[in-house]
Design an enzyme around this catalytic site. Structure first.
Site, mmCIF file in Angstrom:
data_model
loop_
_atom_site.group_PDB
_atom_site.id
_atom_site.type_symbol
_atom_site.label_atom_id
_atom_site.label_comp_id
_atom_site.label_asym_id
_atom_site.label_seq_id
_atom_site.Cartn_x
_atom_site.Cartn_y
_atom_site.Cartn_z
ATOM 1 N N HIS A 50 0.819 -1.204 0.000
ATOM 2 C CA HIS A 50 0.000 0.000 0.000
ATOM 3 C C HIS A 50 0.856 1.257 0.000
ATOM 4 O O HIS A 50 0.324 2.356 0.135
ATOM 5 C CB HIS A 50 -0.927 0.009 1.222
ATOM 6 C CG HIS A 50 -2.176 -0.796 1.028
ATOM 7 N ND1 HIS A 50 -3.256 -0.698 1.871
ATOM 8 C CD2 HIS A 50 -2.524 -1.705 0.093
ATOM 9 C CE1 HIS A 50 -4.215 -1.514 1.465
ATOM 10 N NE2 HIS A 50 -3.791 -2.140 0.385
ATOM 11 N N ARG A 69 -9.059 4.003 -7.973
ATOM 12 C CA ARG A 69 -10.511 3.950 -7.884
ATOM 13 C C ARG A 69 -11.019 5.371 -7.706
ATOM 14 O O ARG A 69 -10.293 6.254 -7.243
ATOM 15 C CB ARG A 69 -10.906 3.078 -6.684
ATOM 16 C CG ARG A 69 -12.353 2.629 -6.670
ATOM 17 C CD ARG A 69 -12.613 1.675 -5.516
ATOM 18 N NE ARG A 69 -13.961 1.127 -5.579
ATOM 19 C CZ ARG A 69 -14.488 0.319 -4.663
ATOM 20 N NH1 ARG A 69 -13.767 -0.026 -3.604
ATOM 21 N NH2 ARG A 69 -15.719 -0.138 -4.796
ATOM 22 N N SER A 77 -15.640 2.545 0.796
ATOM 23 C CA SER A 77 -15.076 1.233 1.102
ATOM 24 C C SER A 77 -14.244 1.285 2.381
ATOM 25 O O SER A 77 -14.310 0.385 3.225
ATOM 26 C CB SER A 77 -14.223 0.760 -0.077
ATOM 27 O OG SER A 77 -13.645 -0.497 0.196
#
Length: 257
Positions: A50, A69, A77
């Protein structure tokens, strides 16, 4: 999962996904154990992280796939994901004392979203904030012409999974026999991933409910919650954090492409 399917060319993976693709910076396993796991692998390695590209070594032998995204879909999310994390277990594994109650639990999704949009912070210190997300994606966007940096949009994967998988196979120089494609594509769908959640969700007991990890899998949740005025406020805020071409791709990937 897509990388795993392309490398092994079967939906019957030889081990849980987290073992095949260790999450390098998750801090829930001792570093030496993670390195030993990677050193023992004989297949083509695919490692999850990440960390933005400016925080990891850039090696010409490595291909870096950055998945993006719509920021508001990401935020929705994140809200639900936070409520599904066992904070006590995370503290135990990482050795870091974390708040016992997830911050998201104290606010409704709408209130949390509005606070997330407005929150002003150092992006390098809070990568889950809107400034942090745009720092990460902006850096990747600036590198998109480099031959070993690939940008993938979640909405493109959802809309044209097979086409995107074939694109990645070509860019990764992986030859897939034509008869294998239907099974590989089915295995990468949201529905199949959700059905096999226990084998695909990061382990160690951090996630309370593996199936809930795959909550919705489609875009547009924020549009269902925020008013037109609030959406305009988001657009004004994000415009100050990223270049127009990146935002066009994030908000309307198919049109921008």
């Amino acid at each position: 999962m897509i990388c795993a399917l392309l490398i092994f060319q079967t939906s019957d993976l030889p081990a849980p996904l987290g073992q095949l693709s260790p999450w390098l910076d998750h801090l829930t396993m001792p570093r030496d154990e993670v390195y030993a796991l990677l050193a023992a692998q004989r297949h083509r390695r695919f490692i999850k992280t990440h960390t933005p590209l400016d925080g990891i070594p850039i090696d010409p032998r490595v291909t870096y796939i950055v998945t993006a995204r719509h920021p508001l879909d990401l935020a929705v999310s994140l809200y639900h994901h936070t409520t599904n994390v066992d904070i006590a277990r995370m503290s135990e594994l990482t050795g870091n004392q974390l708040p016992t109650e997830a911050t998201a639990l104290r606010k409704t999704l709408r209130d949390w979203l509005l606070a997330w949009i407005d929150y002003d912070t150092d992006p390098r210190k809070n990568l889950d904030s809107l400034p942090g997300v745009m720092w990460h994606l902006g850096d990747a966007w600036a590198r998109r012409d480099q031959p070993n940096v690939l940008l993938v949009h979640y909405d493109d994967l959802s809309r044209d999974l097979e086409g995107q998988m074939r694109r990645l196979a070509g860019l990764l120089e992986i030859a897939v026999p034509e008869p294998a494609w239907p099974g590989l594509v089915r295995a990468a769908t949201f529905e199949r991933m959700r059905a096999g959640a226990d084998r695909f969700v990061p382990g160690d007991g951090i996630i309370k409910n593996s199936t809930s990890f795959f909550r919705r899998g489609r875009p547009g949740a924020a549009d269902e919650i925020l008013t037109d005025e609030e959406m305009a406020g988001y657009r004004a805020r994000v415009t100050s954090l990223a270049p127009p071409d990146l935002l066009a791709w994030l908000h309307s990937p198919g049109e921008a492409a």
